[in-house]
Motif scaffolding. Structure first.
Motif, mmCIF file in Angstrom:
data_model
loop_
_atom_site.group_PDB
_atom_site.id
_atom_site.type_symbol
_atom_site.label_atom_id
_atom_site.label_comp_id
_atom_site.label_asym_id
_atom_site.label_seq_id
_atom_site.Cartn_x
_atom_site.Cartn_y
_atom_site.Cartn_z
ATOM 1 N N SER A 358 0.844 -1.627 0.064
ATOM 2 C CA SER A 358 -0.047 0.050 0.163
ATOM 3 C C SER A 358 0.841 1.279 0.037
ATOM 4 O O SER A 358 1.877 1.214 0.568
ATOM 5 N N LEU A 359 0.151 2.450 -0.667
ATOM 6 C CA LEU A 359 0.997 3.672 -0.553
ATOM 7 C C LEU A 359 1.008 4.221 0.881
ATOM 8 O O LEU A 359 -0.014 3.971 1.701
ATOM 9 N N THR A 360 1.976 4.776 1.084
ATOM 10 C CA THR A 360 2.098 5.552 2.456
ATOM 11 C C THR A 360 1.302 6.953 2.314
ATOM 12 O O THR A 360 1.139 7.325 1.374
ATOM 13 N N ASP A 361 1.045 7.714 3.345
ATOM 14 C CA ASP A 361 0.283 8.858 3.050
ATOM 15 C C ASP A 361 1.303 9.980 2.336
ATOM 16 O O ASP A 361 0.881 10.614 1.316
ATOM 17 N N ALA A 362 2.474 9.808 2.605
ATOM 18 C CA ALA A 362 3.490 10.793 1.885
ATOM 19 C C ALA A 362 3.564 10.431 0.325
ATOM 20 O O ALA A 362 3.508 11.106 -0.617
ATOM 21 N N GLY A 363 3.332 9.006 0.025
ATOM 22 C CA GLY A 363 3.365 8.727 -1.299
ATOM 23 C C GLY A 363 2.308 8.944 -2.022
ATOM 24 O O GLY A 363 2.054 9.212 -3.135
ATOM 25 N N TYR A 364 1.138 8.656 -1.575
ATOM 26 C CA TYR A 364 -0.152 9.183 -1.897
ATOM 27 C C TYR A 364 -0.259 10.663 -2.001
ATOM 28 O O TYR A 364 -0.803 11.177 -3.445
#
Length: 375
Positions: A358-364
């Motif tokens: 899953s994406l991290t919040d920063a990645g999203y």
């Protein structure tokens, strides 16, 4: 050769004289075009399609996106004439006997849905085997319309089309390449041929820009898949086949549908470095050696890093692989990463690599920002 480093070809090719039909095919050859290392966004395996054309009298529009090179059979004819492996329209005519030629603005067109939306860096309009029946010139436009628009939706007056390739003269029986410098995200193309004729294949090379909200809604997805924005950055060896095959959709269907290196002697090992969709946490790994039986990699290891200059840390220790087998591994407590390196020992082949997470919040957030800019 032009100032952008891309060869330009014009004019007819000679009539077919027998033998290898590709012997006089005009192409840069081994040098290639400067953008063909990128994935083909119009690859049928990604879900691309030719969804409409105004005319396909002699040859079907769907042929444009076949993955293999165009085939030529000099003895193959049907009720409408020569059967060609490409998209070919009928000959346009003028308004009357005093004006037998079509008007300058007359042209044929096809609408292409990209398999993966993205930023386009180069296009090849391949007229292989269309020696005297190719279009005089082509032009290409792009648009970004989310969802699954119909041809009528795309042709509506309120849809904005951006020129990607201006009207340009091309050659018959040639790979006509065009660099594209329009840093926007596109979902569909309109291929125009002026005034009529045949095109064998269309290739659209670029960088995938996925829809971030879709990936976030999925939660867990394949972080390195080409269709989700993953990509191969580098590899130690591409002798038999491209490492990009390892992140194509679906299972491998034959040996050369994966990545295979030449035989290594002495020391060292082969490897591929991938960039993930964005910063993510990997929870599960699949390493597939399908159809690689006597030439599968003997062992594999995975490492990851966060950022271009971050240190490499172990994700999966060196592990024995079996031929023609899907290997599955669970990762517990893996760190967030943006890049992954697959090492194989000492050489051989891998069919597919899947990295589920899953994406991290920063990645999203970064992916959302990149999508907004490209869109």
């Amino acid at each position: 050769m032009t100032t952008d480093g891309i060869p330009r070809y014009t004019g007819d090719a000679g009539p077919y004289q027998g033998g290898d039909p590709y012997a006089d095919y005009r192409t840069p050859g081994a040098a290639g075009f400067p953008f063909t290392h990128l994935p083909d966004l119009a690859d049928r395996r990604l879900g691309a399609g030719v969804i409409a054309a105004n005319d396909e009298f002699f040859a079907e529009r769907e042929n444009l996106l076949k993955p293999e090179p165009a085939h030529f059979d000099p003895e193959l004819f049907g009720h409408k004439g020569k059967i060609m492996d490409g998209w070919e329209t009928r000959r346009r005519r003028g308004t009357d006997g005093a004006h037998p030629f079509p008007a300058d603005e007359d042209h044929d067109w096809a609408l292409i849905r990209l398999g993966a939306p993205g930023v386009i860096h180069g296009i090849i309009v391949d007229t292989a085997h269309f020696r005297g029946n190719y279009p005089q010139s082509v032009s290409i436009e792009g648009t970004c319309v989310e969802g699954t628009p119909s041809p009528e939706d795309l042709l509506a007056a309120d849809v904005t089309w951006t020129p990607l390739v201006p009207r340009t003269a091309i050659a018959g029986h040639a790979a006509n390449g065009f660099a594209v410098d329009t840093p926007r995200r596109f979902t569909h193309l309109r291929l125009n041929q002026h005034p009529d004729g045949g095109i064998a294949r269309l290739r659209v090379y670029g960088e995938v820009v996925p829809a971030p909200d879709w990936l976030a809604a999925l939660g867990t997805f394949d972080l390195v898949a080409l269709e989700n924005g993953g990509r191969v950055e580098d590899a130690s060896d591409r002798f038999y086949s491209s490492p990009t095959h390892t992140i194509q959709p679906g299972r491998s269907r034959k040996m050369d549908d994966g990545w295979e290196t030449r035989r290594r002697r002495g020391t060292g090992n082969d490897w591929v470095r991938y960039r993930l969709t964005e910063q993510s946490v990997i929870r599960a790994v699949e390493i597939d050696t399908g159809y690689l039986k006597g030439n599968a990699a003997g062992w594999a290891a995975l490492s990851g890093r966060d950022g271009e200059d971050g240190p490499w840390t172990e994700l999966l220790p060196r592990t024995r692989l079996q031929p023609d087998t899907v290997h599955r591994f669970l990762l517990d407590g893996a760190r967030a990463v943006t890049h992954v390196r697959l090492d194989i020992f000492p050489d051989g082949g891998i069919a597919r690599l899947r990295l589920h997470g899953s994406l991290t919040d920063a990645g999203y957030a970064r992916l959302r920002g990149a999508s907004d800019v490209a869109g």
